[in-house]
Design a protein around this motif. Structure first.
Motif, PDB file in Angstrom:
ATOM      1  N   GLY A  96       1.200   5.464   0.985  1.00 57.42           N
ATOM      2  CA  GLY A  96       0.713   6.384   2.001  1.00 57.42           C
ATOM      3  C   GLY A  96       0.532   5.759   3.363  1.00 57.42           C
ATOM      4  O   GLY A  96      -0.402   6.118   4.086  1.00 57.42           O
ATOM      5  N   THR A 141       1.107   5.349   7.110  1.00 55.64           N
ATOM      6  CA  THR A 141       1.578   6.132   8.256  1.00 55.64           C
ATOM      7  C   THR A 141       1.130   5.451   9.520  1.00 55.64           C
ATOM      8  O   THR A 141       0.175   4.672   9.537  1.00 55.64           O
ATOM      9  CB  THR A 141       1.019   7.558   8.223  1.00 55.64           C
ATOM     10  OG1 THR A 141      -0.420   7.503   8.256  1.00 55.64           O
ATOM     11  CG2 THR A 141       1.460   8.315   6.966  1.00 55.64           C
ATOM     12  N   SER A 142       1.851   5.754  10.593  1.00 54.41           N
ATOM     13  CA  SER A 142       1.458   5.182  11.873  1.00 54.41           C
ATOM     14  C   SER A 142       0.201   5.883  12.390  1.00 54.41           C
ATOM     15  O   SER A 142      -0.114   7.000  11.977  1.00 54.41           O
ATOM     16  CB  SER A 142       2.615   5.321  12.870  1.00 54.41           C
ATOM     17  OG  SER A 142       2.918   6.703  13.053  1.00 54.41           O
ATOM     18  N   GLY A 143      -0.480   5.228  13.312  1.00 46.11           N
ATOM     19  CA  GLY A 143      -1.672   5.824  13.900  1.00 46.11           C
ATOM     20  C   GLY A 143      -2.929   5.289  13.280  1.00 46.11           C
ATOM     21  O   GLY A 143      -2.970   4.203  12.713  1.00 46.11           O
ATOM     22  N   GLY A 144      -4.008   6.110  13.352  1.00 44.91           N
ATOM     23  CA  GLY A 144      -5.311   5.630  12.885  1.00 44.91           C
ATOM     24  C   GLY A 144      -5.653   6.051  11.498  1.00 44.91           C
ATOM     25  O   GLY A 144      -6.832   5.994  11.103  1.00 44.91           O
ATOM     26  N   GLY A 145      -4.672   6.450  10.682  1.00 44.02           N
ATOM     27  CA  GLY A 145      -4.947   6.860   9.327  1.00 44.02           C
ATOM     28  C   GLY A 145      -5.276   5.693   8.403  1.00 44.02           C
ATOM     29  O   GLY A 145      -5.113   4.534   8.759  1.00 44.02           O
ATOM     30  N   THR A 146      -5.683   6.015   7.188  1.00 41.30           N
ATOM     31  CA  THR A 146      -6.009   5.012   6.171  1.00 41.30           C
ATOM     32  C   THR A 146      -4.919   5.032   5.111  1.00 41.30           C
ATOM     33  O   THR A 146      -4.534   6.100   4.621  1.00 41.30           O
ATOM     34  CB  THR A 146      -7.370   5.320   5.529  1.00 41.30           C
ATOM     35  OG1 THR A 146      -8.368   5.321   6.549  1.00 41.30           O
ATOM     36  CG2 THR A 146      -7.730   4.261   4.498  1.00 41.30           C
ATOM     37  N   SER A 147      -4.469   3.836   4.759  1.00 38.65           N
ATOM     38  CA  SER A 147      -3.422   3.747   3.744  1.00 38.65           C
ATOM     39  C   SER A 147      -3.989   3.970   2.366  1.00 38.65           C
ATOM     40  O   SER A 147      -5.217   3.952   2.152  1.00 38.65           O
ATOM     41  CB  SER A 147      -2.741   2.366   3.808  1.00 38.65           C
ATOM     42  OG  SER A 147      -3.653   1.360   3.399  1.00 38.65           O
ATOM     43  N   HIS A 170       0.834  -1.202   0.000  1.00 38.90           N
ATOM     44  CA  HIS A 170       0.000   0.000   0.000  1.00 38.90           C
ATOM     45  C   HIS A 170       0.870   1.254   0.000  1.00 38.90           C
ATOM     46  O   HIS A 170       1.964   1.279   0.558  1.00 38.90           O
ATOM     47  CB  HIS A 170      -0.918   0.017   1.234  1.00 38.90           C
ATOM     48  CG  HIS A 170      -1.986  -1.026   1.195  1.00 38.90           C
ATOM     49  ND1 HIS A 170      -3.264  -0.764   0.779  1.00 38.90           N
ATOM     50  CD2 HIS A 170      -1.960  -2.349   1.519  1.00 38.90           C
ATOM     51  CE1 HIS A 170      -3.994  -1.862   0.852  1.00 38.90           C
ATOM     52  NE2 HIS A 170      -3.218  -2.841   1.302  1.00 38.90           N
TER      53      HIS A 170
END
Length: 225
Positions: free
Chosen positions: A213, A215-221, A211
């Motif tokens: 984009g 990133t760590s945390g609660g984001g969406t790839s 995938h």
């Protein structure tokens, strides 16, 4: 005394003669498989109708006809395809007797001269598997679809001409061995789909895609690559 002198009526005499000729003329009989040889595709078959002989007392009695051996078994066949099915002892069949000797044809195929002058003889039989007596008939015969089925009806492939549908019922499972399987329509599955290698969707591998984009945390790839 000449036996012909026993008949005072010519018509009665002719009927007796015809009856004598028909006595040795065989056309078709029901029978049962005694044994089947898949190597030669031939069977030993017991005729299912007894013969009648005259005993020493002058009275008629019934006797089993002899078991016929090396009888070619007929399977539906044509165009390079054959429908086969297991043939076991006890299977009912129709025994058809050829009007000429089939020995040479049976060995070599094609057009062969008769190897013998016999006609409608029990030596020249074919066995067609399938006829059913009432004692051994199947039940639940579909009156609206064509089925290739087990005798008990639990397993079948069914063609429905009205609905233009093919149904398959296989309680023990189904295996398809092929390098590729092409399905042109949608696939609906009511239970789990398991793949032992990989699953491709839109050209993306379920096992190896990555995938963008991330990133760590609660984001969406981003979408898979």
């Amino acid at each position: 005394m000449d036996s012909r002198e026993r008949y005072g009526d010519q018509e009665v005499m002719l009927l007796a003669m015809l009856g004598g000729l028909q006595h040795g003329l065989w056309t078709a009989l029901p029978g049962a498989i005694v044994s089947f040889d898949p190597g030669t595709v031939t069977a030993s078959v017991q005729p299912g109708v007894a013969g009648i002989v005259t005993g020493q007392d002058g009275l008629p009695r019934t006797v089993n006809l002899p078991v016929l051996t090396d009888v070619p078994v007929v399977f539906p066949r044509g165009g390079g395809c054959t429908l086969t099915f297991p043939v076991t002892a006890g299977d009912e069949c129709l025994i058809v007797f050829a009007c000429r000797a089939i020995d040479a044809w049976s060995q070599s195929g094609g057009v062969q001269p008769p190897s013998n002058t016999r006609k409608h003889d029990m030596s020249d039989a074919f066995a067609i598997i399938g006829p059913m007596s009432q004692a051994n008939k199947i039940s639940g015969v579909s009156t609206s679809t064509t089925q290739l089925r087990s005798d008990d009806g639990s397993t079948f492939v069914e063609l429905d001409p009205a609905g233009q549908i093919v149904n398959v019922t296989a309680p023990g499972g189904m295996t398809i061995t092929t390098p590729t399987l092409h399905i042109t329509g949608d696939v609906n599955c009511d239970k789990t789909v398991t793949a032992t290698t990989d699953v491709m969707g839109g050209g993306k591998s379920l096992k190896t895609h990555v995938h963008t984009g991330v990133t760590s945390g609660g984001g969406t790839s981003g979408p898979p690559q």
